[in-house]
Scaffold this motif. Structure first.
Motif, PDB file in Angstrom:
ATOM      1  N   VAL A   1      -9.240   4.499  -2.534  1.00 19.02           N
ATOM      2  CA  VAL A   1      -8.354   3.731  -3.391  1.00 19.02           C
ATOM      3  C   VAL A   1      -8.298   4.417  -4.747  1.00 19.02           C
ATOM      4  CG1 VAL A   1      -7.996   1.541  -4.599  1.00 19.02           C
ATOM      5  CG2 VAL A   1      -8.770   1.545  -2.216  1.00 19.02           C
ATOM      6  N   LYS A   2      -7.117   4.932  -5.099  1.00 21.23           N
ATOM      7  CA  LYS A   2      -6.956   5.637  -6.371  1.00 21.23           C
ATOM      8  C   LYS A   2      -6.563   4.681  -7.489  1.00 21.23           C
ATOM      9  CE  LYS A   2      -5.071   9.807  -8.410  1.00 21.23           C
ATOM     10  NZ  LYS A   2      -4.539  11.149  -8.108  1.00 21.23           N
ATOM     11  N   ASP A   3      -5.784   3.645  -7.132  1.00 21.18           N
ATOM     12  CA  ASP A   3      -5.371   2.654  -8.141  1.00 21.18           C
ATOM     13  C   ASP A   3      -5.086   1.347  -7.427  1.00 21.18           C
ATOM     14  OD1 ASP A   3      -4.764   1.572 -10.576  1.00 21.18           O
ATOM     15  OD2 ASP A   3      -2.965   2.764 -10.937  1.00 21.18           O
ATOM     16  N   ASP A   4      -5.198   0.252  -8.158  1.00 28.74           N
ATOM     17  CA  ASP A   4      -5.025  -1.076  -7.577  1.00 28.74           C
ATOM     18  C   ASP A   4      -4.644  -2.016  -8.707  1.00 28.74           C
ATOM     19  OD1 ASP A   4      -5.239  -3.576  -6.416  1.00 28.74           O
ATOM     20  OD2 ASP A   4      -7.238  -3.268  -5.580  1.00 28.74           O
ATOM     21  N   GLY A   5      -3.430  -2.575  -8.642  1.00 27.31           N
ATOM     22  CA  GLY A   5      -3.022  -3.460  -9.726  1.00 27.31           C
ATOM     23  C   GLY A   5      -1.606  -3.969  -9.557  1.00 27.31           C
ATOM     24  N   LEU A   6      -0.934  -4.258 -10.674  1.00 22.86           N
ATOM     25  CA  LEU A   6       0.426  -4.787 -10.651  1.00 22.86           C
ATOM     26  C   LEU A   6       1.384  -3.746 -10.069  1.00 22.86           C
ATOM     27  CD1 LEU A   6       0.521  -6.588 -14.121  1.00 22.86           C
ATOM     28  CD2 LEU A   6       0.294  -7.641 -11.853  1.00 22.86           C
ATOM     29  N   PRO A   7       2.357  -4.177  -9.272  1.00 26.20           N
ATOM     30  CA  PRO A   7       3.228  -3.236  -8.563  1.00 26.20           C
ATOM     31  C   PRO A   7       3.891  -2.184  -9.442  1.00 26.20           C
ATOM     32  CG  PRO A   7       3.541  -5.444  -7.698  1.00 26.20           C
ATOM     33  CD  PRO A   7       2.632  -5.579  -8.882  1.00 26.20           C
ATOM     34  N   ASP A   8       4.531  -2.576 -10.520  1.00 22.29           N
ATOM     35  CA  ASP A   8       5.257  -1.605 -11.330  1.00 22.29           C
ATOM     36  C   ASP A   8       4.338  -0.524 -11.892  1.00 22.29           C
ATOM     37  OD1 ASP A   8       7.720  -2.740 -10.879  1.00 22.29           O
ATOM     38  OD2 ASP A   8       7.722  -3.940 -12.719  1.00 22.29           O
ATOM     39  N   ALA A   9       3.184  -0.923 -12.397  1.00 19.13           N
ATOM     40  CA  ALA A   9       2.261   0.036 -13.009  1.00 19.13           C
ATOM     41  C   ALA A   9       1.734   1.028 -11.982  1.00 19.13           C
ATOM     42  CB  ALA A   9       1.101  -0.702 -13.679  1.00 19.13           C
ATOM     43  N   VAL A  10       1.305   0.526 -10.826  1.00 14.26           N
ATOM     44  CA  VAL A  10       0.729   1.405  -9.807  1.00 14.26           C
ATOM     45  C   VAL A  10       1.801   2.311  -9.206  1.00 14.26           C
ATOM     46  CG1 VAL A  10      -0.450   1.498  -7.569  1.00 14.26           C
ATOM     47  CG2 VAL A  10      -1.131  -0.214  -9.270  1.00 14.26           C
ATOM     48  N   ILE A  11       2.957   1.760  -8.900  1.00 11.42           N
ATOM     49  CA  ILE A  11       4.033   2.559  -8.305  1.00 11.42           C
ATOM     50  C   ILE A  11       4.526   3.633  -9.272  1.00 11.42           C
ATOM     51  CG2 ILE A  11       6.430   2.476  -7.492  1.00 11.42           C
ATOM     52  CD1 ILE A  11       5.728  -0.266  -6.230  1.00 11.42           C
ATOM     53  N   ASP A  12       4.659   3.286 -10.553  1.00 12.03           N
ATOM     54  CA  ASP A  12       5.095   4.276 -11.545  1.00 12.03           C
ATOM     55  C   ASP A  12       4.103   5.431 -11.640  1.00 12.03           C
ATOM     56  OD1 ASP A  12       7.347   2.806 -12.049  1.00 12.03           O
ATOM     57  OD2 ASP A  12       6.632   1.934 -13.934  1.00 12.03           O
ATOM     58  N   SER A  13       2.811   5.116 -11.608  1.00 10.26           N
ATOM     59  CA  SER A  13       1.795   6.181 -11.657  1.00 10.26           C
ATOM     60  C   SER A  13       1.847   7.038 -10.413  1.00 10.26           C
ATOM     61  CB  SER A  13       0.401   5.567 -11.778  1.00 10.26           C
ATOM     62  OG  SER A  13       0.256   4.874 -13.007  1.00 10.26           O
ATOM     63  N   TYR A  14       2.007   6.408  -9.259  1.00 12.39           N
ATOM     64  CA  TYR A  14       2.106   7.130  -7.992  1.00 12.39           C
ATOM     65  C   TYR A  14       3.315   8.062  -7.973  1.00 12.39           C
ATOM     66  CZ  TYR A  14       3.430   7.801  -3.081  1.00 12.39           C
ATOM     67  OH  TYR A  14       3.828   8.339  -1.879  1.00 12.39           O
ATOM     68  N   LEU A  15       4.474   7.555  -8.410  1.00 12.16           N
ATOM     69  CA  LEU A  15       5.690   8.372  -8.425  1.00 12.16           C
ATOM     70  C   LEU A  15       5.585   9.526  -9.427  1.00 12.16           C
ATOM     71  CD1 LEU A  15       8.482   5.637  -8.186  1.00 12.16           C
ATOM     72  CD2 LEU A  15       7.671   7.160  -6.370  1.00 12.16           C
TER      73      LEU A  15
ATOM     74  N   ILE B   1       0.852  -1.188   0.000  1.00 10.90           N
ATOM     75  CA  ILE B   1       0.000   0.000   0.000  1.00 10.90           C
ATOM     76  C   ILE B   1       0.888   1.238   0.000  1.00 10.90           C
ATOM     77  CG2 ILE B   1      -1.821   1.283   1.177  1.00 10.90           C
ATOM     78  CD1 ILE B   1      -2.790  -1.294   2.404  1.00 10.90           C
ATOM     79  N   VAL B   2       0.650   2.131  -0.971  1.00 12.60           N
ATOM     80  CA  VAL B   2       1.399   3.388  -1.065  1.00 12.60           C
ATOM     81  C   VAL B   2       0.439   4.570  -0.949  1.00 12.60           C
ATOM     82  CG1 VAL B   2       3.256   2.420  -2.470  1.00 12.60           C
ATOM     83  CG2 VAL B   2       1.250   3.435  -3.591  1.00 12.60           C
ATOM     84  N   GLY B   3       1.018   5.746  -0.729  1.00  8.77           N
ATOM     85  CA  GLY B   3       0.218   6.965  -0.626  1.00  8.77           C
ATOM     86  C   GLY B   3       0.956   7.981   0.223  1.00  8.77           C
ATOM     87  N   HIS B   4       0.604   9.241   0.051  1.00  6.30           N
ATOM     88  CA  HIS B   4       1.257  10.296   0.812  1.00  6.30           C
ATOM     89  C   HIS B   4       0.881  10.196   2.287  1.00  6.30           C
ATOM     90  CE1 HIS B   4      -2.554  12.456   1.268  1.00  6.30           C
ATOM     91  NE2 HIS B   4      -2.775  12.213  -0.024  1.00  6.30           N
ATOM     92  N   ASN B   5       1.603  10.896   3.159  1.00  8.33           N
ATOM     93  CA  ASN B   5       1.271  10.929   4.583  1.00  8.33           C
ATOM     94  C   ASN B   5      -0.137  11.495   4.758  1.00  8.33           C
ATOM     95  OD1 ASN B   5       3.781   9.941   5.370  1.00  8.33           O
ATOM     96  ND2 ASN B   5       4.679  11.982   5.546  1.00  8.33           N
ATOM     97  N   GLY B   6      -0.949  10.810   5.546  1.00  7.05           N
ATOM     98  CA  GLY B   6      -2.323  11.247   5.751  1.00  7.05           C
ATOM     99  C   GLY B   6      -3.302  10.699   4.728  1.00  7.05           C
ATOM    100  N   ALA B   7      -2.837   9.769   3.880  1.00  7.00           N
ATOM    101  CA  ALA B   7      -3.713   9.207   2.842  1.00  7.00           C
ATOM    102  C   ALA B   7      -4.694   8.176   3.384  1.00  7.00           C
ATOM    103  CB  ALA B   7      -2.866   8.575   1.736  1.00  7.00           C
TER     104      ALA B   7
ATOM    105  N   VAL C   1       9.520   2.139  -2.121  1.00  4.48           N
ATOM    106  CA  VAL C   1       8.842   1.555  -3.281  1.00  4.48           C
ATOM    107  C   VAL C   1       9.634   0.406  -3.883  1.00  4.48           C
ATOM    108  CG1 VAL C   1       7.517   3.627  -3.835  1.00  4.48           C
ATOM    109  CG2 VAL C   1       9.798   3.324  -4.825  1.00  4.48           C
ATOM    110  N   ASN C   2      10.955   0.414  -3.733  1.00  2.00           N
ATOM    111  CA  ASN C   2      11.753  -0.702  -4.254  1.00  2.00           C
ATOM    112  C   ASN C   2      11.469  -1.981  -3.477  1.00  2.00           C
ATOM    113  OD1 ASN C   2      13.101   0.776  -6.288  1.00  2.00           O
ATOM    114  ND2 ASN C   2      14.519   1.625  -4.778  1.00  2.00           N
ATOM    115  N   LEU C   3      11.249  -1.839  -2.161  1.00  2.00           N
ATOM    116  CA  LEU C   3      10.863  -2.987  -1.339  1.00  2.00           C
ATOM    117  C   LEU C   3       9.513  -3.526  -1.788  1.00  2.00           C
ATOM    118  CD1 LEU C   3      11.424  -4.737   1.234  1.00  2.00           C
ATOM    119  CD2 LEU C   3      10.116  -3.018   2.502  1.00  2.00           C
ATOM    120  N   LEU C   4       8.567  -2.627  -2.071  1.00  2.00           N
ATOM    121  CA  LEU C   4       7.244  -3.051  -2.521  1.00  2.00           C
ATOM    122  C   LEU C   4       7.313  -3.738  -3.884  1.00  2.00           C
ATOM    123  CD1 LEU C   4       5.079   0.040  -1.486  1.00  2.00           C
ATOM    124  CD2 LEU C   4       5.355  -2.114  -0.269  1.00  2.00           C
ATOM    125  N   ARG C   5       8.136  -3.207  -4.774  1.00  2.00           N
ATOM    126  CA  ARG C   5       8.300  -3.848  -6.095  1.00  2.00           C
ATOM    127  C   ARG C   5       8.840  -5.275  -5.926  1.00  2.00           C
ATOM    128  NH1 ARG C   5       8.236   0.120 -10.391  1.00  2.00           N
ATOM    129  NH2 ARG C   5       8.831   2.212  -9.687  1.00  2.00           N
TER     130      ARG C   5
END
Length: 247
Positions: A227-241, A60-66, A209-213
């Motif tokens: 929930v803004k996005d939910d899917g494969l790690p690389d795709a979601v993390i790349d969009s988040y970053l 699970i990723v997101g800014h502080n307070g997400a 994020v490297n640990l999550l990948r």
């Protein structure tokens, strides 16, 4: 087989003003119901619906307070839903605020039973686990000393040893354990790896994020409680970053 089903989950909190309300404020509020109160309500988790199946490794990723940590605490039954529901099948091990249930006046041994009860271990189960918990924590000579006299490292070692004493079906982590001296961190990391590998479901909140990948098969991006996005790690993390400027 373990599973998690979350349906339309919302969790509301009260945000209080900086100053404490006086007795006069309370009386005025009681006599004038329409008067503005000293707090406002906000929704930390907002209408989340998802399911997690056996075998999944979810980051699970997101800014502080997400709403990430609040969501995890709802899964661990620390926070009750304001709306919606959480249904879990399987034994949960919450490694969130390690040692949060320790009482400073109690000894390490007494806290094994106090905190163990909070973690839903039975008394007989704790009796069987006690020697291994103490041995792994490496604080045998201090186990009958009140924990208020422990160093931070000793406190964390005992708390971690207790929290990871039993192999869970569902492992829930808010960042990875990083307490104690280098030798204990190495030993703890090895135990964590075994717990992750043997768990039926793992959920991990992390800013790494490297640990999550590396560890996850699926990543959920939370933003303002949703929930803004939910899917494969690389795709979601790349969009988040990309949206957060790579931070």
């Amino acid at each position: 087989m373990s599973s998690i089903v979350v349906e339309d989950l919302s969790i509301d909190f009260r945000r209080y003003s900086d100053r404490s309300p006086s007795l006069k404020d309370y009386i005025s509020s009681f006599l004038k119901p329409g008067q503005v109160s000293s707090f406002s309500e906000y929704r930390a988790v907002n209408g989340v619906s998802l399911s997690i199946a056996s075998g999944e490794r979810v980051g699970i990723v997101g800014h502080n307070g997400a709403g990430k940590s609040t969501f995890l605490k709802a899964l661990c039954n620390i926070y009750q839903p304001s709306h919606g529901s959480v249904r879990i099948q399987g034994r949960v091990a919450p490694l969130l605020e390690i040692g949060a249930g320790f009482h400073p006046e109690f000894t390490g041994r007494e806290n094994i039973y106090l905190n163990g009860a909070i973690l839903k271990y039975g008394k007989e189960e704790l009796k069987q686990l006690e020697p291994e918990i103490i041995e792994f924590s490496e604080i045998e000579e201090f186990i009958d000393t009140p924990v208020k006299y422990y160093s931070t490292g000793m406190y964390l070692r005992l708390a971690f040893s207790l929290a990871t004493a039993v192999q869970p079906q569902i492992l829930i982590l808010d960042e990875m354990f990083a307490g104690g001296d280098a030798a204990f961190v190495k030993k703890a990391t090895e135990r964590m790896s075994k717990l992750v590998n043997r768990s039926d479901i793992m959920i991990l909140v992390s800013h790494d994020v490297n640990l999550l990948r590396r560890m996850c098969t699926r990543v959920i991006w939370m933003d303002h409680g949703k929930v803004k996005d939910d899917g494969l790690p690389d795709a979601v993390i790349d969009s988040y970053l990309a949206e957060s400027g790579g931070k």
